[in-house]
Design a protein around this motif. Sequence first.
Motif, PDB file in Angstrom:
ATOM      1  N   LYS A  64     -16.016  20.261   0.785  1.00  0.00           N
ATOM      2  CA  LYS A  64     -16.598  19.549   1.892  1.00  0.00           C
ATOM      3  C   LYS A  64     -15.851  18.301   2.072  1.00  0.00           C
ATOM      4  CE  LYS A  64     -21.135  21.617   1.932  1.00  0.00           C
ATOM      5  NZ  LYS A  64     -22.662  21.655   1.583  1.00  0.00           N
ATOM      6  N   GLU A  65     -15.359  17.711   0.832  1.00  0.00           N
ATOM      7  CA  GLU A  65     -14.872  16.327   1.005  1.00  0.00           C
ATOM      8  C   GLU A  65     -13.006  16.459   1.298  1.00  0.00           C
ATOM      9  OE1 GLU A  65     -16.211  13.661   0.985  1.00  0.00           O
ATOM     10  OE2 GLU A  65     -18.247  14.225   0.124  1.00  0.00           O
ATOM     11  N   TRP A  66     -12.722  17.527   1.931  1.00  0.00           N
ATOM     12  CA  TRP A  66     -11.226  17.757   2.187  1.00  0.00           C
ATOM     13  C   TRP A  66     -10.479  16.676   2.618  1.00  0.00           C
ATOM     14  CZ3 TRP A  66      -8.728  18.207   6.660  1.00  0.00           C
ATOM     15  CH2 TRP A  66      -9.669  18.551   7.695  1.00  0.00           C
ATOM     16  N   ARG A  67     -11.227  16.276   3.482  1.00  0.00           N
ATOM     17  CA  ARG A  67     -10.707  15.131   4.436  1.00  0.00           C
ATOM     18  C   ARG A  67     -10.366  13.908   3.444  1.00  0.00           C
ATOM     19  NH1 ARG A  67     -14.512  16.888   7.886  1.00  0.00           N
ATOM     20  NH2 ARG A  67     -13.495  17.807   9.833  1.00  0.00           N
ATOM     21  N   TYR A  68     -11.425  13.274   2.738  1.00  0.00           N
ATOM     22  CA  TYR A  68     -11.206  12.393   1.477  1.00  0.00           C
ATOM     23  C   TYR A  68     -10.173  12.786   0.495  1.00  0.00           C
ATOM     24  CZ  TYR A  68     -12.383   9.498  -2.383  1.00  0.00           C
ATOM     25  OH  TYR A  68     -12.307   8.623  -3.592  1.00  0.00           O
ATOM     26  N   LEU A  69      -9.969  13.782   0.092  1.00  0.00           N
ATOM     27  CA  LEU A  69      -9.064  14.226  -0.724  1.00  0.00           C
ATOM     28  C   LEU A  69      -7.651  14.427  -0.122  1.00  0.00           C
ATOM     29  CD1 LEU A  69     -10.983  17.454  -2.594  1.00  0.00           C
ATOM     30  CD2 LEU A  69     -10.589  15.114  -3.410  1.00  0.00           C
ATOM     31  N   PHE A  74      -2.475  11.496   0.131  1.00  0.00           N
ATOM     32  CA  PHE A  74      -1.313  10.882   1.020  1.00  0.00           C
ATOM     33  C   PHE A  74      -1.328   9.615   0.706  1.00  0.00           C
ATOM     34  CE2 PHE A  74      -0.499   8.177   4.772  1.00  0.00           C
ATOM     35  CZ  PHE A  74       0.810   8.614   5.150  1.00  0.00           C
ATOM     36  N   ILE A  75      -2.310   8.575   0.321  1.00  0.00           N
ATOM     37  CA  ILE A  75      -2.128   7.254   0.397  1.00  0.00           C
ATOM     38  C   ILE A  75      -1.521   7.111  -1.233  1.00  0.00           C
ATOM     39  CG2 ILE A  75      -3.269   5.098  -0.220  1.00  0.00           C
ATOM     40  CD1 ILE A  75      -5.439   5.817   1.519  1.00  0.00           C
ATOM     41  N   GLN A  76      -2.019   7.960  -2.199  1.00  0.00           N
ATOM     42  CA  GLN A  76      -1.721   7.657  -3.614  1.00  0.00           C
ATOM     43  C   GLN A  76      -0.512   8.410  -3.978  1.00  0.00           C
ATOM     44  OE1 GLN A  76      -4.000   8.359  -7.529  1.00  0.00           O
ATOM     45  NE2 GLN A  76      -2.543   9.964  -7.423  1.00  0.00           N
ATOM     46  N   SER A  77      -0.239   9.658  -3.819  1.00  0.00           N
ATOM     47  CA  SER A  77       0.883  10.270  -4.378  1.00  0.00           C
ATOM     48  C   SER A  77       2.084  10.240  -3.205  1.00  0.00           C
ATOM     49  CB  SER A  77       0.785  11.878  -4.488  1.00  0.00           C
ATOM     50  OG  SER A  77      -0.371  12.085  -5.728  1.00  0.00           O
ATOM     51  N   PHE A  78       1.785  10.429  -2.086  1.00  0.00           N
ATOM     52  CA  PHE A  78       2.864  10.349  -1.057  1.00  0.00           C
ATOM     53  C   PHE A  78       3.532   9.059  -1.052  1.00  0.00           C
ATOM     54  CE2 PHE A  78       4.425  10.149   3.214  1.00  0.00           C
ATOM     55  CZ  PHE A  78       5.442  11.133   3.156  1.00  0.00           C
ATOM     56  N   VAL A  79       2.528   7.977  -0.672  1.00  0.00           N
ATOM     57  CA  VAL A  79       3.044   6.530   0.011  1.00  0.00           C
ATOM     58  C   VAL A  79       3.395   5.833  -1.599  1.00  0.00           C
ATOM     59  CG1 VAL A  79       2.645   4.560   1.050  1.00  0.00           C
ATOM     60  CG2 VAL A  79       1.751   6.633   2.079  1.00  0.00           C
ATOM     61  N   GLN A  80       2.318   5.714  -2.300  1.00  0.00           N
ATOM     62  CA  GLN A  80       2.497   4.783  -3.438  1.00  0.00           C
ATOM     63  C   GLN A  80       3.640   5.151  -4.365  1.00  0.00           C
ATOM     64  OE1 GLN A  80      -0.862   4.479  -6.205  1.00  0.00           O
ATOM     65  NE2 GLN A  80       0.008   3.428  -7.410  1.00  0.00           N
ATOM     66  N   TYR A  81       3.566   6.565  -4.749  1.00  0.00           N
ATOM     67  CA  TYR A  81       4.514   7.097  -5.781  1.00  0.00           C
ATOM     68  C   TYR A  81       5.865   7.472  -5.069  1.00  0.00           C
ATOM     69  CZ  TYR A  81       1.824   6.261  -9.512  1.00  0.00           C
ATOM     70  OH  TYR A  81       1.195   5.574 -10.700  1.00  0.00           O
ATOM     71  N   SER A 162       4.760  -0.884  -3.342  1.00  0.00           N
ATOM     72  CA  SER A 162       4.143   0.385  -4.353  1.00  0.00           C
ATOM     73  C   SER A 162       2.799  -0.113  -4.898  1.00  0.00           C
ATOM     74  CB  SER A 162       5.050   0.865  -5.062  1.00  0.00           C
ATOM     75  OG  SER A 162       4.172   1.973  -5.995  1.00  0.00           O
ATOM     76  N   ASN A 163       2.870  -1.478  -5.493  1.00  0.00           N
ATOM     77  CA  ASN A 163       1.861  -2.203  -6.156  1.00  0.00           C
ATOM     78  C   ASN A 163       0.585  -2.266  -5.151  1.00  0.00           C
ATOM     79  OD1 ASN A 163       2.470  -2.302  -8.694  1.00  0.00           O
ATOM     80  ND2 ASN A 163       3.355  -4.351  -8.446  1.00  0.00           N
ATOM     81  N   LEU A 164       0.757  -2.695  -4.046  1.00  0.00           N
ATOM     82  CA  LEU A 164      -0.239  -3.121  -3.051  1.00  0.00           C
ATOM     83  C   LEU A 164      -0.923  -1.694  -2.476  1.00  0.00           C
ATOM     84  CD1 LEU A 164       1.742  -5.614  -0.550  1.00  0.00           C
ATOM     85  CD2 LEU A 164      -0.326  -6.062  -1.542  1.00  0.00           C
ATOM     86  N   VAL A 165      -0.080  -0.582  -2.419  1.00  0.00           N
ATOM     87  CA  VAL A 165      -0.788   0.533  -2.178  1.00  0.00           C
ATOM     88  C   VAL A 165      -1.484   1.101  -3.405  1.00  0.00           C
ATOM     89  CG1 VAL A 165      -0.455   2.900  -1.573  1.00  0.00           C
ATOM     90  CG2 VAL A 165       1.126   1.171  -0.581  1.00  0.00           C
ATOM     91  N   GLY A 166      -1.161   0.926  -4.585  1.00  0.00           N
ATOM     92  CA  GLY A 166      -1.743   1.158  -5.766  1.00  0.00           C
ATOM     93  C   GLY A 166      -3.367   0.207  -5.923  1.00  0.00           C
ATOM     94  N   ALA A 167      -3.080  -0.638  -5.382  1.00  0.00           N
ATOM     95  CA  ALA A 167      -4.456  -1.902  -5.550  1.00  0.00           C
ATOM     96  C   ALA A 167      -5.547  -1.199  -4.358  1.00  0.00           C
ATOM     97  CB  ALA A 167      -3.914  -3.073  -5.062  1.00  0.00           C
ATOM     98  N   THR A 168      -4.950  -0.480  -3.494  1.00  0.00           N
ATOM     99  CA  THR A 168      -5.798   0.016  -2.433  1.00  0.00           C
ATOM    100  C   THR A 168      -6.413   1.316  -3.021  1.00  0.00           C
ATOM    101  OG1 THR A 168      -4.237  -0.723  -0.596  1.00  0.00           O
ATOM    102  CG2 THR A 168      -5.940   0.913   0.014  1.00  0.00           C
ATOM    103  N   LEU A 191      -1.348  17.344  -6.237  1.00  0.00           N
ATOM    104  CA  LEU A 191      -0.982  18.662  -5.306  1.00  0.00           C
ATOM    105  C   LEU A 191      -0.637  18.333  -3.809  1.00  0.00           C
ATOM    106  CD1 LEU A 191      -0.306  21.589  -5.668  1.00  0.00           C
ATOM    107  CD2 LEU A 191      -2.669  22.264  -5.023  1.00  0.00           C
ATOM    108  N   THR A 192      -1.632  17.948  -3.052  1.00  0.00           N
ATOM    109  CA  THR A 192      -1.323  17.599  -1.742  1.00  0.00           C
ATOM    110  C   THR A 192      -0.213  16.458  -1.532  1.00  0.00           C
ATOM    111  OG1 THR A 192      -2.998  15.803  -1.545  1.00  0.00           O
ATOM    112  CG2 THR A 192      -3.642  18.155  -1.101  1.00  0.00           C
ATOM    113  N   GLY A 193      -0.150  15.286  -2.260  1.00  0.00           N
ATOM    114  CA  GLY A 193       0.763  14.486  -2.061  1.00  0.00           C
ATOM    115  C   GLY A 193       2.247  14.955  -2.368  1.00  0.00           C
ATOM    116  N   GLY A 194       2.194  15.685  -3.693  1.00  0.00           N
ATOM    117  CA  GLY A 194       3.382  16.414  -4.250  1.00  0.00           C
ATOM    118  C   GLY A 194       4.041  17.284  -3.093  1.00  0.00           C
TER     119      GLY A 194
END
Length: 299
Positions: A64-69, A74-81, A162-168, A191-194
């Motif tokens: 049910k939390e798929w949008r949050y996940l 997207f924010i952590q794995s895709f953008v930050q890393y 990358s640090n700024l996104v990591g803080a978020t 998985l999704t970000g990868g």
Amino acid sequence: MHKLQNKILTIIACVLWGSAFVGGKLGFGYTTPIHLSGIRFTLAGLLLIPLLFYQKIDWKAHLKEWRYLLLFGFIQSFVQYGLFFVGLNMVDASISAIIIGGGPLFIALMAHFTLPDDKLTLRKTFAIILGMVGIVFVSVTSGSRLSLNTVFYVGVIILILSNLVGATTNIIVAKNRNRVNPIVLTAAANLTGGIMLYIASIFLEDWTLQIYPTKFYLIWIWLAIIPAAGFSIWYSLLKDPEVKVSELNIWKFLTPVSGVILSWIILPNEEPNISSILGIIIISIALITLQWQPQKRKG
């Protein structure tokens, strides 16, 4: 005992992340940054799936939390890393490690403005500023010493982003402590970000499918274990209401220390220099300053 256990887990996570700088540099010898990041996080997510079944996760509630996940992935794995690996490709591993060590500054500032129970104190402010002095000192002196072109400084800026996104992402987790299981959050984000990174690499980079040497696959597996284990530990700690985001993240100053030392030991083209050693000393003093708790007088 509980606090000691948390500190031991924190140190393990930070040392794991420190080894990513070396792993990334070794991996770049075989493939491109975004592609490497994509296959790394995809595998990291897959590695955690058996653990989710072992823990008997309530799949229905979490789906049910798929949008949050999906957003978090997207924010952590895709953008930050994605930013992290692109920046790492432009800057020496040891210098990259020191720059990423400035992450606690951004996290502490964001926590001050977004979390009511995690305000900056004079001691925190001094420690963070001191740590950033070490980051800036190393970046400026290294750039001048190596007479590098603008690529170096573009890489530094990308690592700071990358640090700024990591803080978020840390603030998001802290504000949603009980929303999802931390292992579910880590697996889904990886998985999704990868997968997003892998797709992006097809359009943005020039690489081809091939059979790699055994050494590459060992590097790939290790790089996948780092986020799978590191973030599972980290998000479990952030879920603890007694843990303050800014104070926990100050321990991330250990990441550049371990990253620099491992880079000097393992990578053939990197070796200790005065600016890096001074930067590490300054950052270590900042960490000790922040963790030092003056004893209250009795009576």
